[in-house]
Design an enzyme around this catalytic site. Structure first.
Site, mmCIF file in Angstrom:
data_model
loop_
_atom_site.group_PDB
_atom_site.id
_atom_site.type_symbol
_atom_site.label_atom_id
_atom_site.label_comp_id
_atom_site.label_asym_id
_atom_site.label_seq_id
_atom_site.Cartn_x
_atom_site.Cartn_y
_atom_site.Cartn_z
ATOM 1 N N CYS A 1 29.899 27.552 50.011
ATOM 2 C CA CYS A 1 29.513 26.456 49.105
ATOM 3 C C CYS A 1 28.346 25.679 49.683
ATOM 4 O O CYS A 1 28.474 24.498 50.006
ATOM 5 C CB CYS A 1 30.707 25.526 48.863
ATOM 6 S SG CYS A 1 32.119 26.326 48.102
ATOM 7 N N PHE B 1 30.693 50.694 33.992
ATOM 8 C CA PHE B 1 31.249 49.848 35.058
ATOM 9 C C PHE B 1 32.406 49.016 34.493
ATOM 10 O O PHE B 1 32.473 47.798 34.662
ATOM 11 C CB PHE B 1 30.171 48.926 35.651
ATOM 12 C CG PHE B 1 28.896 49.624 36.029
ATOM 13 C CD1 PHE B 1 28.804 50.313 37.230
ATOM 14 C CD2 PHE B 1 27.801 49.603 35.191
ATOM 15 C CE1 PHE B 1 27.626 50.965 37.580
ATOM 16 C CE2 PHE B 1 26.620 50.244 35.529
ATOM 17 C CZ PHE B 1 26.536 50.931 36.729
ATOM 18 N N CYS C 1 34.694 18.961 50.253
ATOM 19 C CA CYS C 1 35.333 19.900 51.180
ATOM 20 C C CYS C 1 34.961 19.564 52.618
ATOM 21 O O CYS C 1 33.791 19.354 52.942
ATOM 22 C CB CYS C 1 34.911 21.335 50.861
ATOM 23 S SG CYS C 1 35.613 22.565 51.982
ATOM 24 N N GLN D 1 37.285 39.423 36.592
ATOM 25 C CA GLN D 1 36.371 38.288 36.699
ATOM 26 C C GLN D 1 37.044 37.164 37.489
ATOM 27 O O GLN D 1 38.153 36.756 37.177
ATOM 28 C CB GLN D 1 35.977 37.783 35.313
ATOM 29 C CG GLN D 1 35.123 38.754 34.518
ATOM 30 C CD GLN D 1 33.705 38.862 35.045
ATOM 31 O OE1 GLN D 1 33.233 38.012 35.780
ATOM 32 N NE2 GLN D 1 33.008 39.923 34.659
ATOM 33 N N CYS E 1 25.783 40.116 38.072
ATOM 34 C CA CYS E 1 26.039 39.042 39.038
ATOM 35 C C CYS E 1 24.845 38.860 39.973
ATOM 36 O O CYS E 1 24.900 38.038 40.883
ATOM 37 C CB CYS E 1 27.300 39.344 39.855
ATOM 38 S SG CYS E 1 27.235 40.898 40.751
#
Length: 535
Positions: free
Chosen positions: A137, A396, A128, A365, A493
């Protein structure tokens, strides 16, 4: 938050003449950043013994070696004799570099990398063009295999040091499973949120350029550390190719003065365009991608978006264009009102043989390919007997994706979610898939009362999937401990708060009276690795 392995703080040696007067001593000589940049470092040194405890001061320039990655991808160095930790953004394991201490925060300090002396292990070329600037990233120039190893090590240390699970126990190997890697590393995200801004972020070498208002406009991602500066992005390798086609189309036209469009200014609160949110789904009939484009604006003026809508709707994969109107001064992409400007109000996706409708603001997701793997792991961990006799409590629950995939073998699924739109989507998804043994309720699980749990039978399995990044509220943890369900599957997460909550759920909450909860800040993006761990 994990305990960090020991690292060596290297002394600067005379093999680099321009740094020969900088010594890492107990008294810490001060080095001017300007002198360093000009190659004229000239600092005072002391005769204190190097064996004394070393604690760096702000603006101190040091030679460091990174040996591991902390949560969120920061490189970790540690002073061997004092145990003092230094964190450096974009420093990777094995890399030796020159860094300047920019800020001290209690038991650790932050370092800015000035110069790489020798590169890190597992070096790869970042594909990138924005990898050096973008905060999304940070480890793209680290091989994917090394990224997976680093994340696995982070979770291991958190389970041991925060979760209080002993790695000396013979059962630890059954607690800590290997990470399941993803078979693709790019173009995996089904949702990307870009921001419009009136102040474009520029690299240091271009800061002296003077831009007029139109040239200073930007559409992209927030520059790391700035809430008001936007890194202009024409293409993101994390999202699908059709999504990049849409982004390029918007970039080509939105600055046209004839359109009369202006980006929202976070300081003056003037301007129209706030965010561009792109979601990728799949047409269930053709199997081809279908996309939703969501313009988040400060007011409802569909006439201003007319030309952009015409340009975007000509792209074959675009199935929906919506407008979320957010009149608040906050930075959220969720609007108080939503209008459909083109096509449908939802797009669809398939998971575990079920079809799901996804609206602009519903949770889904973000890695569809890996979600298939994750949901299979959840099903295996839930251990449903398959005879339709068990009750599942889905906390959740979002749009009901996990609960609905378990409903086919359960007696009944009860889902709780705070977002009203997500609950509506869950009901619609149950109807769409012909599932009648699922009930979804809107409720804030951070504010449960004594009567919570009286509206459903005692569950055999509890699924807690992706609570807020701060983790479960203590009220909910105490409810689950009192509930004593045979099985709890916790998907998270945030490994730091997950480890903390696992400590409470597995070892009790008495210690919570005497220890502080982990301070965790919300953040938008956290590195490049699209992996899930089967814990």
């Amino acid at each position: 938050m994990a305990t960090i392995p020991s690292h060596a703080l290297r002394h600067l040696t005379v093999t680099r003449p321009w740094l020969r007067k900088i010594r890492c001593t107990a008294s810490l000589a001060f080095c001017s950043p300007d002198n360093y940049i000009n190659g004229n470092a000239d600092t005072k040194t002391t005769n204190n013994s190097n064996s004394q405890a070393f604690f760096p001061k702000k603006n101190q320039v040091l030679e460091l070696e990174c040996e591991s990655l902390a949560f969120k991808g920061k490189g970790v160095c540690k002073v061997a004799d004092s145990g003092f930790v230094l964190l450096c953004d974009r420093a990777l394991p094995g890399e030796r570099f020159i860094g300047r201490v920019t800020r001290k925060k209690g038991s650790y300090a932050e370092v800015t990398k000035l110069k790489t002396i020798s590169p890190h292990w597992d070096l790869v070329d970042a594909p990138c063009e924005y990898a050096s600037y973008c905060g999304g990233c940070k480890t793209q120039n680290l091989s994917y295999e090394a990224q997976v190893r680093a994340k696995e090590q982070q979770v291991r240390e958190l389970l041991i040091n925060v979760g209080k699970f002993s790695d000396k126990s013979p059962d630890f190997s059954s607690i800590m499973k290997p990470i399941v890697p993803c078979d693709i590393q790019f173009h995996y995200r089904n949702k990307m949120e870009f921001s419009f801004g009136s102040q474009k972020w520029l690299p240091k070498e271009l800061l002296d350029q003077k831009l007029d208002d139109n040239e200073n406009y930007a559409l992209g991602l927030h520059a790391p550390g700035f809430f008001d500066k936007i890194l202009n992005v024409d293409k993101c390798l994390l999202q699908s190719e059709p999504a990049n086609k849409i982004l390029a189309t918007v970039q080509d036209h939105w600055k046209d003065p004839e359109l009369g469009l202006s980006p929202y200014n976070v300081h003056t609160h003037a301007g129209f365009l706030k965010h561009l949110v792109l979601r990728t789904g799949r047409d269930m009939k053709t199997g081809l991608p279908e996309l939703m484009v969501n313009f988040v604006t400060s007011s409802y003026k569909p006439g201003l978006l007319k030309l952009l809508v015409e340009k975007i709707s000509a792209i074959p994969e675009v199935a929906s264009i919506v407008n979320n109107v957010n009149t608040s001064v906050g930075n959220t992409s969720v609007g108080e009102e939503e209008y459909t400007l083109y096509g449908k109000s939802t797009i669809t996706e398939s998971l575990r043989g079920l079809t799901f409708q996804i609206s602009a603001n519903s949770f889904f997701q973000t890695n569809t390919r890996q979600a298939e793997v994750l949901y299979k792991l959840i099903e295996d961990c839930a251990g449903l007997r398959g005879d339709g006799s068990e009750v599942v409590l889905d906390l959740f629950c979002g749009t009901g994706t996990i609960g609905l995939t378990l409903a086919k073998t359960a007696r009944h699924v009860y889902g709780y979610e705070v977002v009203a739109q997500a609950v509506a989507d869950a009901h619609r998804n149950a109807l769409l898939n012909g599932i009648s043994n699922a009930t979804f309720v809107q409720g804030d699980l951070n504010k449960i009362g004594e009567n919570f749990g009286k509206d459903f039978p005692k569950p055999d399995i509890v699924i807690s999937a992706d609570p807020n990044r701060p983790g479960m509220h203590m009220k909910l943890i105490k409810f689950l401990l009192k509930l004593k369900a045979p099985r709890i599957v916790y998907v998270s997460c945030n490994p730091a708060t997950c480890a903390r909550d696992l400590d409470y759920l597995c070892h009790g909450v008495e210690r919570a009276k005497h220890q502080r909860m982990l301070p965790v800040k919300k953040h938008r993006a956290s590195g490049h690795v699209p992996s899930y761990s089967p814990y």
